[in-house]
Design an enzyme around this catalytic site. Structure first.
Site, mmCIF file in Angstrom:
data_model
loop_
_atom_site.group_PDB
_atom_site.id
_atom_site.type_symbol
_atom_site.label_atom_id
_atom_site.label_comp_id
_atom_site.label_asym_id
_atom_site.label_seq_id
_atom_site.Cartn_x
_atom_site.Cartn_y
_atom_site.Cartn_z
ATOM 1 N N ASN A 110 -5.182 4.127 2.991
ATOM 2 C CA ASN A 110 -4.507 2.861 2.687
ATOM 3 C C ASN A 110 -5.483 1.704 2.475
ATOM 4 O O ASN A 110 -5.185 0.765 1.729
ATOM 5 C CB ASN A 110 -3.533 2.492 3.801
ATOM 6 C CG ASN A 110 -4.192 2.395 5.161
ATOM 7 O OD1 ASN A 110 -4.716 3.388 5.684
ATOM 8 N ND2 ASN A 110 -4.179 1.216 5.752
ATOM 9 N N CYS A 169 0.812 -1.222 0.000
ATOM 10 C CA CYS A 169 0.000 0.000 0.000
ATOM 11 C C CYS A 169 0.841 1.266 0.000
ATOM 12 O O CYS A 169 0.507 2.242 -0.690
ATOM 13 C CB CYS A 169 -0.950 -0.006 1.200
ATOM 14 S SG CYS A 169 -0.176 -0.392 2.776
ATOM 15 N N GLN A 192 2.685 5.273 8.598
ATOM 16 C CA GLN A 192 1.646 4.336 8.201
ATOM 17 C C GLN A 192 0.648 4.060 9.325
ATOM 18 O O GLN A 192 1.016 3.805 10.468
ATOM 19 C CB GLN A 192 2.280 3.031 7.717
ATOM 20 C CG GLN A 192 3.091 3.231 6.443
ATOM 21 C CD GLN A 192 3.786 1.979 5.960
ATOM 22 O OE1 GLN A 192 4.964 2.000 5.631
ATOM 23 N NE2 GLN A 192 3.067 0.859 5.892
ATOM 24 N N PRO A 252 1.548 -3.830 24.546
ATOM 25 C CA PRO A 252 1.492 -4.093 23.098
ATOM 26 C C PRO A 252 1.535 -5.582 22.786
ATOM 27 O O PRO A 252 2.264 -6.343 23.417
ATOM 28 C CB PRO A 252 2.751 -3.387 22.567
ATOM 29 C CG PRO A 252 3.699 -3.394 23.719
ATOM 30 C CD PRO A 252 2.857 -3.303 24.962
ATOM 31 N N SER A 272 -4.182 0.527 10.645
ATOM 32 C CA SER A 272 -5.003 -0.376 9.841
ATOM 33 C C SER A 272 -4.182 -1.103 8.791
ATOM 34 O O SER A 272 -4.647 -2.100 8.228
ATOM 35 C CB SER A 272 -6.140 0.403 9.163
ATOM 36 O OG SER A 272 -5.635 1.473 8.388
ATOM 37 N N GLY A 273 -2.970 -0.645 8.531
ATOM 38 C CA GLY A 273 -2.070 -1.371 7.644
ATOM 39 C C GLY A 273 -1.711 -2.742 8.194
ATOM 40 O O GLY A 273 -1.289 -3.629 7.447
ATOM 41 N N HIS A 318 -2.218 6.441 5.079
ATOM 42 C CA HIS A 318 -0.758 6.455 5.097
ATOM 43 C C HIS A 318 -0.249 7.788 4.559
ATOM 44 O O HIS A 318 -0.747 8.296 3.540
ATOM 45 C CB HIS A 318 -0.193 5.337 4.212
ATOM 46 C CG HIS A 318 -0.348 3.960 4.781
ATOM 47 N ND1 HIS A 318 -0.859 3.712 6.031
ATOM 48 C CD2 HIS A 318 -0.052 2.740 4.244
ATOM 49 C CE1 HIS A 318 -0.869 2.402 6.244
ATOM 50 N NE2 HIS A 318 -0.391 1.804 5.184
ATOM 51 N N ARG A 330 5.323 3.260 11.885
ATOM 52 C CA ARG A 330 3.917 3.106 12.262
ATOM 53 C C ARG A 330 3.525 4.253 13.188
ATOM 54 O O ARG A 330 4.261 4.574 14.133
ATOM 55 C CB ARG A 330 3.694 1.767 12.973
ATOM 56 C CG ARG A 330 2.230 1.428 13.191
ATOM 57 C CD ARG A 330 1.540 1.042 11.907
ATOM 58 N NE ARG A 330 1.950 -0.279 11.430
ATOM 59 C CZ ARG A 330 1.630 -0.777 10.242
ATOM 60 N NH1 ARG A 330 0.885 -0.057 9.410
ATOM 61 N NH2 ARG A 330 2.039 -1.981 9.870
#
Length: 204
Positions: free
Chosen positions: A184, A10, A37, A60, A40-41, A118, A111
């Protein structure tokens, strides 16, 4: 129609779309790109992790570091070279799409805590000299690309099937910088896959 539709990365496709006319007219020697980015990538799980961290669940699991109120300077697995797999996609796919292995591509993929969209800061060195008006003309005439004098952000382009270019600037006639953004999920995934499929089916 039967077959597999190969969809480029993308972040790569939105950059290549914006540079397509410039590549044809002036040639491209070097690209230095830093991406910002959206989560959702990484799919729905990336969006869910950001939402959980916004609600206070900070640990995380999808990204290597907390993404809420943070930026993570690695996307994909790190290779022995120090580049990531996401960065090498930008190198290899840019050369493949243009059919030009001589293009030097220097990517850094990052990110950011944005749900969709993006963004890219792109430096380009051309082979032939250009004028700023010539660059604008090529961008404006590129299919599915919009040139704007506004300071566009992912919020303004959410839901659009187009790539948006702004902040075009230069010090000379061989190198320039611009800001490049797209949704994206639309440009980098669904819409682009449909465009590729239609092209293989003869524009149906």
């Amino acid at each position: 129609y039967k077959g597999i539709i190969a969809n480029p990365n993308c972040s790569t496709i939105q950059m290549v779309l914006s540079l397509s006319g410039i590549y044809r007219r002036y040639g491209v020697k070097t690209i230095v790109v830093s991406t910002y980015q959206a989560v959702s990538g990484a799919g729905n799980k990336g969006v869910a992790e950001l939402e959980k961290q916004e609600a206070g669940e900070i640990v995380p699991t999808v990204f290597i570091r907390q993404i809420y109120r943070n930026v993570v300077p690695v996307i994909g697995d790190l290779l022995e070279t120090g580049f990531s797999t996401e960065e090498m996609k930008m190198v290899n796919e840019t050369r493949k799409i243009f059919g030009d292995d001589s293009i030097s591509v220097w990517p850094t993929t990052v990110r950011v805590p944005v749900a969709h969209g993006h963004s890219e800061s792109i430096f380009v060195e051309t082979i032939e000299p250009f004028t700023l008006d010539g660059l604008k003309s090529e961008i404006e005439n590129s299919q599915n690309v919009v040139y704007s004098e506004d300071h566009l952000t992912p919020l303004e382009v959410a839901g659009s099937d187009l790539v948006y270019v702004s902040r075009l600037r230069t010090f000379d006639s061989s190198r320039f910088l611009f800001w490049n953004i797209a949704d994206n999920i639309r440009v980098g995934a669904a819409t682009n896959a449909v465009r590729i499929m239609k092209a293989h089916m003869g524009g149906v």
